[in-house]
Design a protein around this motif. Sequence first.
Motif, PDB file in Angstrom:
ATOM      1  N   MET A  15       4.343  49.252 -30.976  1.00 52.87           N
ATOM      2  CA  MET A  15       4.440  49.916 -29.672  1.00 52.87           C
ATOM      3  C   MET A  15       5.359  49.143 -28.730  1.00 52.87           C
ATOM      4  N   LEU A  16       5.257  47.824 -28.715  1.00 49.05           N
ATOM      5  CA  LEU A  16       6.165  47.028 -27.887  1.00 49.05           C
ATOM      6  C   LEU A  16       7.609  47.186 -28.352  1.00 49.05           C
ATOM      7  N   TRP A  18       8.863  49.832 -29.772  1.00 45.52           N
ATOM      8  CA  TRP A  18       9.314  51.160 -29.359  1.00 45.52           C
ATOM      9  C   TRP A  18       9.702  51.169 -27.881  1.00 45.52           C
ATOM     10  N   LEU A  19       8.952  50.483 -27.047  1.00 41.99           N
ATOM     11  CA  LEU A  19       9.308  50.387 -25.633  1.00 41.99           C
ATOM     12  C   LEU A  19      10.634  49.658 -25.452  1.00 41.99           C
ATOM     13  N   TRP A  20      10.867  48.620 -26.243  1.00 40.87           N
ATOM     14  CA  TRP A  20      12.126  47.887 -26.177  1.00 40.87           C
ATOM     15  C   TRP A  20      13.296  48.781 -26.591  1.00 40.87           C
ATOM     16  N   GLN A  22      13.462  52.082 -26.382  1.00 45.92           N
ATOM     17  CA  GLN A  22      13.688  53.063 -25.314  1.00 45.92           C
ATOM     18  C   GLN A  22      14.447  52.443 -24.149  1.00 45.92           C
ATOM     19  N   ALA A  23      14.099  51.218 -23.776  1.00 45.09           N
ATOM     20  CA  ALA A  23      14.791  50.545 -22.677  1.00 45.09           C
ATOM     21  C   ALA A  23      16.243  50.247 -23.055  1.00 45.09           C
ATOM     22  N   GLY A  40      15.252  61.622 -22.524  1.00 49.23           N
ATOM     23  CA  GLY A  40      13.948  60.976 -22.629  1.00 49.23           C
ATOM     24  C   GLY A  40      13.054  61.676 -23.642  1.00 49.23           C
ATOM     25  N   ASP A  41      11.784  61.396 -23.567  1.00 51.44           N
ATOM     26  CA  ASP A  41      10.828  61.968 -24.514  1.00 51.44           C
ATOM     27  C   ASP A  41      10.643  63.464 -24.346  1.00 51.44           C
TER      28      ASP A  41
END
Length: 58
Positions: A15-16, A18-20, A22-23, A40-41
């Motif tokens: 999950m971390l 995936w956030l990285w 996206q950023a 975006g999503d």
Amino acid sequence: MVKALTASLVIFAVMLGWLWVQAAYARFARRYPELGPFRGDGGCGGGCSCGKGRCERD
């Protein structure tokens, strides 16, 4: 017990990650606007539930 803890840590790491991603994608889209807008999503995932109770198909 160790397997459950390991699985929890792996899920958290994914999950971390995936956030990285996206950023990084948002930064790339800001840096190169000629390649198109940031996508975006999309909110609810684009499924039939987004159509307020109806699903239109071609």
